[in-house]
Design an enzyme around this catalytic site. Structure first.
Site, PDB file in Angstrom:
ATOM      1  N   GLU A  85      51.657  43.600  38.224  1.00 42.46           N
ATOM      2  CA  GLU A  85      51.140  44.009  36.910  1.00 42.46           C
ATOM      3  C   GLU A  85      51.590  45.436  36.589  1.00 42.46           C
ATOM      4  O   GLU A  85      51.998  45.739  35.466  1.00 42.46           O
ATOM      5  CB  GLU A  85      49.606  43.925  36.897  1.00 42.46           C
ATOM      6  CG  GLU A  85      49.020  44.336  35.550  1.00 42.46           C
ATOM      7  CD  GLU A  85      47.521  44.129  35.449  1.00 42.46           C
ATOM      8  OE1 GLU A  85      46.869  43.866  36.479  1.00 42.46           O
ATOM      9  OE2 GLU A  85      46.999  44.259  34.322  1.00 42.46           O
TER      10      GLU A  85
ATOM     11  N   GLY B 281      40.718  37.384  35.912  1.00 41.11           N
ATOM     12  CA  GLY B 281      39.299  37.685  36.153  1.00 41.11           C
ATOM     13  C   GLY B 281      39.106  38.559  37.383  1.00 41.11           C
ATOM     14  O   GLY B 281      38.731  38.070  38.444  1.00 41.11           O
TER      15      GLY B 281
HETATM   16  C1  LIG Z   1      43.712  46.911  27.650  1.00 43.68           C
HETATM   17  C2  LIG Z   1      42.982  46.536  28.900  1.00 43.68           C
HETATM   18  C3  LIG Z   1      43.124  45.251  29.389  1.00 43.68           C
HETATM   19  C4  LIG Z   1      42.432  44.877  30.541  1.00 43.68           C
HETATM   20  N1  LIG Z   1      42.550  43.598  30.941  1.00 43.68           N
HETATM   21  C5  LIG Z   1      41.890  43.195  32.031  1.00 43.68           C
HETATM   22  C6  LIG Z   1      41.972  41.829  32.447  1.00 43.68           C
HETATM   23  O1  LIG Z   1      42.617  40.997  31.799  1.00 43.68           O
HETATM   24  N2  LIG Z   1      41.305  41.467  33.535  1.00 43.68           N
HETATM   25  C7  LIG Z   1      40.574  42.353  34.277  1.00 43.68           C
HETATM   26  O2  LIG Z   1      40.033  41.954  35.299  1.00 43.68           O
HETATM   27  N3  LIG Z   1      40.434  43.650  33.891  1.00 43.68           N
HETATM   28  C8  LIG Z   1      41.089  44.089  32.788  1.00 43.68           C
HETATM   29  N4  LIG Z   1      40.973  45.397  32.379  1.00 43.68           N
HETATM   30  C9  LIG Z   1      40.050  46.292  33.088  1.00 43.68           C
HETATM   31  C10 LIG Z   1      40.744  47.405  33.862  1.00 43.68           C
HETATM   32  O3  LIG Z   1      41.355  46.909  35.025  1.00 43.68           O
HETATM   33  C11 LIG Z   1      39.645  48.448  34.170  1.00 43.68           C
HETATM   34  O4  LIG Z   1      39.210  48.964  32.935  1.00 43.68           O
HETATM   35  C12 LIG Z   1      40.156  49.575  35.030  1.00 43.68           C
HETATM   36  O5  LIG Z   1      40.443  49.117  36.322  1.00 43.68           O
HETATM   37  C13 LIG Z   1      39.125  50.733  35.123  1.00 43.68           C
HETATM   38  O6  LIG Z   1      37.870  50.241  35.473  1.00 43.68           O
HETATM   39  P1  LIG Z   1      36.559  50.583  34.614  1.00 43.68           P
HETATM   40  O7  LIG Z   1      36.861  50.302  33.193  1.00 43.68           O
HETATM   41  O8  LIG Z   1      35.419  49.878  35.237  1.00 43.68           O
HETATM   42  O9  LIG Z   1      36.385  52.159  34.741  1.00 43.68           O
HETATM   43  P2  LIG Z   1      35.649  52.937  35.912  1.00 43.68           P
HETATM   44  O10 LIG Z   1      36.107  52.411  37.234  1.00 43.68           O
HETATM   45  O11 LIG Z   1      34.193  52.963  35.634  1.00 43.68           O
HETATM   46  O12 LIG Z   1      36.251  54.376  35.725  1.00 43.68           O
HETATM   47  C14 LIG Z   1      35.821  55.250  34.676  1.00 43.68           C
HETATM   48  C15 LIG Z   1      36.627  56.547  34.764  1.00 43.68           C
HETATM   49  O13 LIG Z   1      36.391  57.180  36.023  1.00 43.68           O
HETATM   50  C16 LIG Z   1      37.615  57.404  36.704  1.00 43.68           C
HETATM   51  N5  LIG Z   1      37.430  57.175  38.147  1.00 43.68           N
HETATM   52  C17 LIG Z   1      36.750  56.135  38.715  1.00 43.68           C
HETATM   53  N6  LIG Z   1      36.817  56.219  40.062  1.00 43.68           N
HETATM   54  C18 LIG Z   1      37.540  57.345  40.348  1.00 43.68           C
HETATM   55  C19 LIG Z   1      37.966  57.977  41.554  1.00 43.68           C
HETATM   56  N7  LIG Z   1      37.656  57.460  42.760  1.00 43.68           N
HETATM   57  N8  LIG Z   1      38.714  59.114  41.466  1.00 43.68           N
HETATM   58  C20 LIG Z   1      39.047  59.633  40.244  1.00 43.68           C
HETATM   59  N9  LIG Z   1      38.654  59.082  39.056  1.00 43.68           N
HETATM   60  C21 LIG Z   1      37.930  57.955  39.106  1.00 43.68           C
HETATM   61  C22 LIG Z   1      38.594  56.387  36.131  1.00 43.68           C
HETATM   62  O14 LIG Z   1      39.926  56.836  36.241  1.00 43.68           O
HETATM   63  C23 LIG Z   1      38.141  56.301  34.690  1.00 43.68           C
HETATM   64  O15 LIG Z   1      38.721  57.347  33.950  1.00 43.68           O
HETATM   65  C24 LIG Z   1      41.624  45.817  31.237  1.00 43.68           C
HETATM   66  C25 LIG Z   1      41.490  47.111  30.739  1.00 43.68           C
HETATM   67  C26 LIG Z   1      42.153  47.481  29.582  1.00 43.68           C
HETATM   68  C27 LIG Z   1      41.969  48.867  29.064  1.00 43.68           C
END
Ligand SMILES: Cc1cc2nc3c(=O)[nH]c(=O)nc-3n(C[C@H](O)[C@H](O)[C@H](O)COP(=O)(O)OP(=O)(O)OC[C@H]3O[C@@H](n4cnc5c(N)ncnc54)[C@H](O)[C@@H]3O)c2cc1C
Length: 382
Positions: free
Chosen positions: A243, A127
């Protein structure tokens, strides 16, 4: 030599022949309080491995490990690989949380959780992410307010893999608003606690491995806090490094392995020279990554280098490339929708869709590149 011989003899006796074959995803054994096995052999293999602590070979015996030293662990891994032994269990408690508990938890917490983790009795979910706090994870706002010997948790997590099946969540919560990173704590939450609601999210691949988790006044014992209050960011960074190392290894994972060159030959695509060269380039890069992984693992053991961010980026981008090449090798079949595809084609198309997740989960590629530029190359922050 003696140790290697004893391991070989033990494997000969305890690893059933069917556990020495590639493992389809459908036959994975997930650690859980409701653990189930696809076959009698899978159960025998799981029991033999866990009884000897071989799923956690480096952990002390008192916590369910085998207490082996580095050299012995290396031999055990080599011999398991030599017979193509399947992993006895899939357990993020072992790969990610266990090392954190060993490093940060108190004695009671170690005694309570580590043996259960080693024996595969708990399904853990992570989480961390929240709506609006993914890449910028430290902005998370799920709150934990102390009330006697409990924390009261309110807020929501998102993209929580397998939360609908999990027994426990290791979770980041905000215990102070004074400092962004310095106000986060790391706590273990029983998913059967009152006030938790889990809603699955359906994905492009047709599966729903993801959930959103809502907390309304969930009471969690203070005894479940790992480390000190407000030490969570340090712990989270350590866990994310584990991870990312785990994700770097996707390329060598038998379960997801479909070789585009094999597909190219089977489908008689010899006239497709540009595809052929792309596949050759991919194979060379994948070999280079595998060699770098082995070298980095050695250097990491010596404590000289933490390769997780570089390897996670390189490896997941390459795995994604492989599934794209596999899809190309299917030709027009590859653009079929999932409903009409069958057998191997179905698996390849589904894996292609799912591979898009590898460069997002555990920290997106863009974020890994930011960290590499800042922490390794020493480039300016902005
Ligand atoms: C298969 C899968 C399993 C997952 N499992 C878990 C889980 O079990 N527990 C959990 O807590 N989370 C989990 N996640 C979530 C994952 O950690 C997040 O999706 C990831 O950290 C990206 O965050 P976001 O989706 O909010 O995207 P955002 O942070 O909104 O980013 C959107 C886009 O903008 C880009 N971006 C954002 N900030 C910047 C920056 N400063 N510079 C350049 N580019 C940027 C990102 O690279 C991305 O392409 C999972 C995700 C996936 C896909």
């Amino acid at each position: 030599m003696e140790f290697r011989e004893s391991i070989k003899a033990w494997l000969e006796e305890n690893c059933p022949p069917s556990m020495r074959t590639p493992m389809p995803n459908s036959e994975q054994v997930w650690a859980s309080s409701k653990i189930s096995f696809p076959s009698k052999e899978a159960e025998e293999w799981f029991k033999a491995m866990t009884a000897n602590g071989f799923c956690t070979p480096d952990w002390p015996q008192e916590y369910g490990g085998a207490g082996l030293n580095d050299e012995e662990i290396k031999i055990l891994k080599e011999e398991l690989l030599n017979i193509n032994a399947r992993p006895a269990q899939i357990n993020f408690g072992i790969t990610m949380l266990g090392p954190i508990i060993l490093e940060y938890a108190n004695k009671e917490q170690k005694e309570l959780f580590l043996p259960k983790i080693s024996r595969g009795e708990i399904w853990w979910c992570q989480g961390f992410s929240e709506p609006g706090s993914g890449s910028d994870l430290a902005s998370l706002s799920t709150s934990a307010t102390k009330d006697g010997d409990h924390y009261v948790i309110n807020g929501a997590k998102i993209w929580t893999s397998e939360a609908n099946k999990a027994d426990y969540m290791y979770c980041l919560v905000r215990t102070s608003k004074e400092s962004k990173q310095g106000g986060i704590s790391f706590i273990l939450i029983d998913m059967n606690s009152q006030g938790i609601e889990v809603k699955p999210i359906k994905l492009l691949s047709g599966q729903s491995p993801f959930c959103q988790v809502f907390f309304s006044d969930v009471r969690v014992p203070v005894a479940n806090l790992i480390g000190e209050e407000n030490q969570g960011w340090e712990i989270a960074k350590r866990l994310l490094a584990l991870e990312r190392m785990m994700m770097s290894d996707l390329g060598s994972e038998g379960a997801v392995d479909v070789d585009p060159m094999k597909l190219f030959k089977e489908r008689n695509l010899t006239k497709e020279t540009s595809l052929y060269y792309r596949i050759v380039r991919h194979s060379m890069r994948q070999n280079a990554i595998d060699l770098t992984m082995s070298r980095a693992a050695m250097e990491a053991r010596l404590g000289s280098f933490n390769p997780s961010m570089v390897l996670k980026y390189l490896s997941t981008e390459e795995v994604q490339q492989r599934w794209e090449l596999n899809l190309y090798a299917l030709g027009s079949i590859g653009i079929k929708d999932l409903e009409s595809a069958q057998g191997d084609e179905f698996d390849i198309i589904k894996s292609f869709f799912y591979s898009k997740a590898y460069t997002i989960a555990g920290g997106s590629s863009e974020i890994q590149l930011n960290i590499i530029s800042k922490n390794i190359l020493g480039l300016p922050n902005e």
